[in-house]
Design a protein around this motif. Structure first.
Motif, PDB file in Angstrom:
ATOM      1  N   SER A 255      14.446   2.668   1.195  1.00  0.00           N
ATOM      2  CA  SER A 255      14.012   3.397   2.387  1.00  0.00           C
ATOM      3  C   SER A 255      12.606   3.904   2.142  1.00  0.00           C
ATOM      4  CB  SER A 255      14.955   4.580   2.683  1.00  0.00           C
ATOM      5  OG  SER A 255      14.460   5.352   3.757  1.00  0.00           O
ATOM      6  N   LEU A 256      11.774   3.863   3.189  1.00  0.00           N
ATOM      7  CA  LEU A 256      10.405   4.355   3.113  1.00  0.00           C
ATOM      8  C   LEU A 256      10.127   4.986   4.472  1.00  0.00           C
ATOM      9  CD1 LEU A 256       8.290   3.808   0.682  1.00  0.00           C
ATOM     10  CD2 LEU A 256       7.080   2.485   2.386  1.00  0.00           C
ATOM     11  N   ALA A 257      10.231   6.301   4.550  1.00  0.00           N
ATOM     12  CA  ALA A 257      10.236   6.970   5.850  1.00  0.00           C
ATOM     13  C   ALA A 257       9.095   7.967   6.000  1.00  0.00           C
ATOM     14  CB  ALA A 257      11.572   7.697   6.051  1.00  0.00           C
ATOM     15  N   SER A 258       8.541   8.017   7.214  1.00  0.00           N
ATOM     16  CA  SER A 258       7.523   9.004   7.583  1.00  0.00           C
ATOM     17  C   SER A 258       7.845   9.525   8.971  1.00  0.00           C
ATOM     18  CB  SER A 258       6.127   8.370   7.631  1.00  0.00           C
ATOM     19  OG  SER A 258       5.821   7.638   6.490  1.00  0.00           O
ATOM     20  N   VAL A 259       7.779  10.819   9.156  1.00  0.00           N
ATOM     21  CA  VAL A 259       7.895  11.411  10.497  1.00  0.00           C
ATOM     22  C   VAL A 259       6.760  12.435  10.661  1.00  0.00           C
ATOM     23  CG1 VAL A 259      10.380  11.062  10.748  1.00  0.00           C
ATOM     24  CG2 VAL A 259       9.573  13.141   9.668  1.00  0.00           C
ATOM     25  N   PRO A 260       6.255  12.609  11.907  1.00  0.00           N
ATOM     26  CA  PRO A 260       6.738  11.999  13.150  1.00  0.00           C
ATOM     27  C   PRO A 260       6.418  10.516  13.222  1.00  0.00           C
ATOM     28  CG  PRO A 260       4.725  13.228  13.548  1.00  0.00           C
ATOM     29  CD  PRO A 260       5.112  13.513  12.129  1.00  0.00           C
ATOM     30  N   PRO A 280       4.330   7.709   2.592  1.00  0.00           N
ATOM     31  CA  PRO A 280       4.760   7.532   1.192  1.00  0.00           C
ATOM     32  C   PRO A 280       3.770   6.788   0.306  1.00  0.00           C
ATOM     33  CG  PRO A 280       6.573   7.104   2.688  1.00  0.00           C
ATOM     34  CD  PRO A 280       5.355   7.230   3.539  1.00  0.00           C
ATOM     35  N   VAL A 281       2.888   5.964   0.908  1.00  0.00           N
ATOM     36  CA  VAL A 281       1.904   5.251   0.091  1.00  0.00           C
ATOM     37  C   VAL A 281       0.477   5.742   0.347  1.00  0.00           C
ATOM     38  CG1 VAL A 281       3.316   3.177  -0.058  1.00  0.00           C
ATOM     39  CG2 VAL A 281       1.628   3.356   1.771  1.00  0.00           C
ATOM     40  N   TRP A 282       0.250   6.375   1.499  1.00  0.00           N
ATOM     41  CA  TRP A 282      -1.114   6.780   1.871  1.00  0.00           C
ATOM     42  C   TRP A 282      -1.437   8.220   1.446  1.00  0.00           C
ATOM     43  CZ3 TRP A 282      -2.822  10.809   4.941  1.00  0.00           C
ATOM     44  CH2 TRP A 282      -4.177  10.803   5.257  1.00  0.00           C
ATOM     45  N   MET A 283      -0.480   9.118   1.600  1.00  0.00           N
ATOM     46  CA  MET A 283      -0.741  10.548   1.417  1.00  0.00           C
ATOM     47  C   MET A 283      -0.949  10.888  -0.062  1.00  0.00           C
ATOM     48  SD  MET A 283       1.560  13.653   2.945  1.00  0.00           S
ATOM     49  CE  MET A 283       0.994  15.350   2.923  1.00  0.00           C
ATOM     50  N   THR A 284      -1.991  11.660  -0.347  1.00  0.00           N
ATOM     51  CA  THR A 284      -2.231  12.143  -1.713  1.00  0.00           C
ATOM     52  C   THR A 284      -2.260  13.657  -1.701  1.00  0.00           C
ATOM     53  OG1 THR A 284      -4.636  12.025  -1.425  1.00  0.00           O
ATOM     54  CG2 THR A 284      -3.560  10.098  -2.366  1.00  0.00           C
ATOM     55  N   ILE A 379       2.293  -2.831   0.140  1.00  0.00           N
ATOM     56  CA  ILE A 379       2.365  -2.104   1.408  1.00  0.00           C
ATOM     57  C   ILE A 379       0.949  -1.700   1.819  1.00  0.00           C
ATOM     58  CG2 ILE A 379       3.338  -0.099   2.585  1.00  0.00           C
ATOM     59  CD1 ILE A 379       5.568  -0.138   0.442  1.00  0.00           C
ATOM     60  N   ALA A 380       0.612  -1.961   3.081  1.00  0.00           N
ATOM     61  CA  ALA A 380      -0.752  -1.709   3.558  1.00  0.00           C
ATOM     62  C   ALA A 380      -1.104  -0.227   3.479  1.00  0.00           C
ATOM     63  CB  ALA A 380      -0.896  -2.194   5.004  1.00  0.00           C
ATOM     64  N   GLY A 381      -2.357   0.057   3.107  1.00  0.00           N
ATOM     65  CA  GLY A 381      -2.878   1.426   3.131  1.00  0.00           C
ATOM     66  C   GLY A 381      -2.562   2.254   1.919  1.00  0.00           C
ATOM     67  N   GLU A 382      -2.170   1.625   0.799  1.00  0.00           N
ATOM     68  CA  GLU A 382      -1.798   2.421  -0.377  1.00  0.00           C
ATOM     69  C   GLU A 382      -3.026   3.043  -1.051  1.00  0.00           C
ATOM     70  OE1 GLU A 382       0.457   2.097  -4.706  1.00  0.00           O
ATOM     71  OE2 GLU A 382       0.780   0.518  -3.214  1.00  0.00           O
ATOM     72  N   SER A 383      -2.908   4.326  -1.393  1.00  0.00           N
ATOM     73  CA  SER A 383      -3.976   5.055  -2.088  1.00  0.00           C
ATOM     74  C   SER A 383      -3.739   5.026  -3.599  1.00  0.00           C
ATOM     75  CB  SER A 383      -4.031   6.504  -1.607  1.00  0.00           C
ATOM     76  OG  SER A 383      -4.189   6.578  -0.209  1.00  0.00           O
ATOM     77  N   LYS A 384      -4.768   5.400  -4.361  1.00  0.00           N
ATOM     78  CA  LYS A 384      -4.663   5.400  -5.820  1.00  0.00           C
ATOM     79  C   LYS A 384      -4.472   6.785  -6.407  1.00  0.00           C
ATOM     80  CE  LYS A 384      -7.544   1.285  -6.499  1.00  0.00           C
ATOM     81  NZ  LYS A 384      -8.777   0.757  -7.136  1.00  0.00           N
ATOM     82  N   THR A 410       0.179   9.966  -5.182  1.00  0.00           N
ATOM     83  CA  THR A 410       0.917   9.538  -3.998  1.00  0.00           C
ATOM     84  C   THR A 410       2.418   9.638  -4.261  1.00  0.00           C
ATOM     85  OG1 THR A 410       1.033   7.220  -4.670  1.00  0.00           O
ATOM     86  CG2 THR A 410      -0.917   7.906  -3.409  1.00  0.00           C
ATOM     87  N   PRO A 411       3.214   9.763  -3.197  1.00  0.00           N
ATOM     88  CA  PRO A 411       4.669   9.797  -3.389  1.00  0.00           C
ATOM     89  C   PRO A 411       5.211   8.561  -4.100  1.00  0.00           C
ATOM     90  CG  PRO A 411       4.108  10.576  -1.195  1.00  0.00           C
ATOM     91  CD  PRO A 411       2.840  10.060  -1.796  1.00  0.00           C
ATOM     92  N   ILE A 412       4.684   7.378  -3.768  1.00  0.00           N
ATOM     93  CA  ILE A 412       5.222   6.158  -4.367  1.00  0.00           C
ATOM     94  C   ILE A 412       4.879   6.084  -5.858  1.00  0.00           C
ATOM     95  CG2 ILE A 412       3.279   4.582  -3.894  1.00  0.00           C
ATOM     96  CD1 ILE A 412       5.498   2.531  -3.055  1.00  0.00           C
ATOM     97  N   GLN A 413       3.745   6.679  -6.259  1.00  0.00           N
ATOM     98  CA  GLN A 413       3.424   6.759  -7.684  1.00  0.00           C
ATOM     99  C   GLN A 413       4.433   7.646  -8.401  1.00  0.00           C
ATOM    100  OE1 GLN A 413      -0.621   8.232  -7.554  1.00  0.00           O
ATOM    101  NE2 GLN A 413      -1.497   6.218  -7.956  1.00  0.00           N
TER     102      GLN A 413
END
Length: 631
Positions: A255-260, A280-284, A379-384, A410-413
């Motif tokens: 699962s990979l969820a973002s709201v809103p 989950p991949v963009w936010m730092t 996944i598109a838009g992943e940050s480092k 990032t959350p995925i890291q």
């Protein structure tokens, strides 16, 4: 004699020329016939394109997440119908557009008019009605739009397609070349004025369907996650929220969820900061105390602490290079073992771990766990994320990093790193695509777990799991406790930064949990941005949500409840709990003789108990009722 020779020469030349002409005619009409015909048809033809059948996107069990829906497009050839005026009112009524606008478009001086946007992606019913009108020169071309059986579910991960069917965001964008197909075409043969040629038959060219993507996502799990995130957003009036579920043994993202979220069919009306940011991949952001898991793992691997047999005194702060770094508990936790340091999420204790490791080893482990670089999830838009440079990694930076402050991840890291800390030390690449299939369901490519490296040993990982299970049973993560599921985890509370300064009263609260603690099958990370209406701690807000998610998805992952687990330590204010006794086989008289104080409700008129809810040995509160069923 001379004239005869000339006559023969002339005849010979004529014969040679005749043979050359016959040879040329044979070459043109027989040998090169098909090639020349094809070239001629290219000058005569006008193509009416049919929309490409884009590949489907499904979850791991084949449930359709995104498919296609028939949505015809209208084409008109003016030369084939010089006087369409009488048909315009009927066509305009079906398309729900002003007749004068339609007339202006249809009377353009061109070979073919694509009636857009009013006549593009119309409904099948509209297409059928227009076909019945039998208007000369008006063609209904087959076209498709994306179909979303679950509406906006997974929208920020999946993304959307644009006006011409190309992927513009999310999975649709990242895998556009795979998903895109080439549409069928109808070839109409006309003269220069666009009038149909009577001696040439129209033809049909078949295109190629796009390939299908089977994701690692589990739709049942994801629906539970999105429901919990939406409820949390409403309850705590939060800005946004995110969650990830991963199989720590493989790297599969369940699962990979973002709201809103947003409606992918109406993406033009959505805020671009929503559909362009897969959280989950963009936010730092500063991870806070969830990052302490990595400091703990490195310290145990390097044998600089003893969890059970070494004590640490916390006065509420630690001075580093003239900077007083405080514990979240202002008066401090006083004397405690290092296991209690982990349970209490004690900042000075983790600073000490970081100091014992030293800046070089701490920095090396952080990078070995995958921080500071992309996880390469696809996944598109992943940050480092952002780490301190070696030159800027002084004593204070080393100290704050050890408890998750001053760096950006990032959350995925975090999920990738914690998975390695609890799965035996193996760092797996997170991945979202399970397989690529053709339109007939044949698997063309299957993606397997990809091991990047071994970060810590299995022995160290077992100690980390034990410590984090203790956090849920006895420490700051107690609100995630679920009877029989052996949940381990860690809370996180990070103050948000704006323009280089911490924002007063504005936090991201998080919790990362896994189950079962002895052999993890599920890893769940959840973060809520700027919650209100509550104490802003990860253990208060995020931990109970993760506990509920794990309880609900455990049966989907075939995780059964077991008797053996760390018992939850009772603290003042907790509901008084006990384990339900085994009442099977008892009659009412035998039960009364036991003098139990809990509430009992009987079902049936038989004498002996054949079933009870909750089941024997289930953890329950003194206010709960035991339901007894007789034969």
């Amino acid at each position: 004699m001379q004239s005869k020779k000339r006559l023969r020469a002339a005849f010979l030349c004529f014969l040679i020329c005749l043979l050359l002409v016959i040879g040329k005619l044979f070459h043109v009409q027989i040998i090169k016939h098909e090639w020349l015909k094809e070239k001629a048809e290219e000058n005569w033809d006008i193509e009416i394109p049919f929309g490409a059948m884009r590949g489907n996107i499904t979850d791991r069990s084949g449930k359709l997440i995104v498919g296609n829906k028939l949505a015809p497009t209208l084409y008109f050839m003016p030369a084939q119908n010089p006087d369409i005026s009488s048909d315009i009112p009927a066509i305009a009524k079906i398309l729900k557009m002003p007749p004068e606008t339609l007339e202006e478009k249809l009377n353009k001086k061109t070979y073919m008019v694509k009636l857009a946007p009013e006549g593009k992606n119309i409904t099948k019913e509209q297409g059928d009605e227009i076909t019945k009108l039998q208007v000369a020169g008006l063609y209904v071309g087959v076209d498709f739009v994306r179909h979303y059986p679950y509406d906006d579910l997974l929208a920020r991960l999946i993304g959307f397609t644009g006006y011409d069917g190309d992927g513009l965001a999310g999975i649709e964008y990242a895998y556009d070349e795979i998903l895109n197909g080439t549409g069928d075409k109808v070839r109409l043969f006309t003269d220069a004025k666009g009038i149909a040629l009577p001696h040439v038959e129209d033809s049909f060219e078949h295109g190629k369907d796009g390939l299908n993507l089977e994701l690692t996502i589990d739709l049942k799990m994801h629906q539970i996650v999105e429901r919990e995130l939406i409820q949390a957003m409403e309850k705590y009036d939060a800005t946004q929220a995110l969650a990830i579920i991963m199989n720590p043994k493989t790297g599969e993202l369940l699962s990979l969820a973002s709201v809103p979220g947003f409606d992918p069919r109406e993406y033009q009306s959505a805020d671009s900061t929503i559909y362009n940011r897969n959280l989950p991949v963009w936010m730092t952001y500063e991870p806070g105390s969830t990052f302490k898991i990595l400091t703990l793992a490195a310290s145990l691997e390097e044998d600089v602490i003893d969890l059970e047999n070494e004590n640490f005194y916390d006065p509420g702060y630690k001075v580093v290079a003239n900077a007083r770094l405080r514990c979240w508990k202002r008066e401090g936790h006083k004397d405690q073992t290092f296991l209690e340091v982990v349970e209490n999420s004690c900042n000075p204790g983790f600073i000490t771990m970081g100091q014992r490791l030293g800046s070089e080893r701490l920095d090396r482990y952080i990078r070995e766990f995958g921080f500071g670089s992309s996880t390469e999830s696809g996944i598109a838009g992943e940050s480092k994320g952002i780490l301190f440079s070696k030159e800027a990694f002084g004593p204070v930076e080393q100290a704050t990093t050890s408890f998750g402050q001053g760096i950006s991840v990032t959350p995925i890291q975090q999920v990738q790193a914690v998975a390695a800390a609890i799965n035996g030390g193996k760092l797996y690449k997170p991945y979202i695509v399970k397989s690529i299939k053709d339109s007939e369901g044949k698997t063309l490519k299957e993606f397997e777990p990809e091991l990047k490296r071994q970060v810590i040993s299995e022995e160290t990982s077992a100690k980390v799991r034990h410590a984090l299970e203790s956090v849920v049973a006895n420490g700051s993560g107690r609100n995630a406790f679920a009877d029989g599921l052996r949940i381990g985890g860690k809370t996180g509370t990070a103050q948000k930064v704006e323009n280089g300064r911490y924002k007063d009263g504005d936090y991201i609260v998080s919790f990362i949990g896994f189950a079962p603690a002895d052999d993890p099958e599920l890893l769940v990370y959840l973060a809520i941005d700027s919650p209100k209406n509550s104490i802003q701690f990860g253990g208060v807000i995020a931990a109970p949500i993760v506990g509920r998610i794990i309880e609900e998805i455990a049966p989907i992952a075939n995780i059964e409840r077991r008797k053996e687990q760390l018992e939850k330590e009772y603290r003042w204010g907790d509901a008084i709990t006990f384990r339900s006794p085994d009442l099977l086989g008892m009659n009412e008289k035998e039960l009364l003789s036991q003098n139990y104080t809990f509430k009992v409700k009987w079902h049936g008129k038989g004498k002996k108990v054949i079933r009870q809810l909750p089941a024997p040995h289930t953890l329950m509160t003194v206010e709960d009722t035991i339901h007894l069923y007789t034969e």
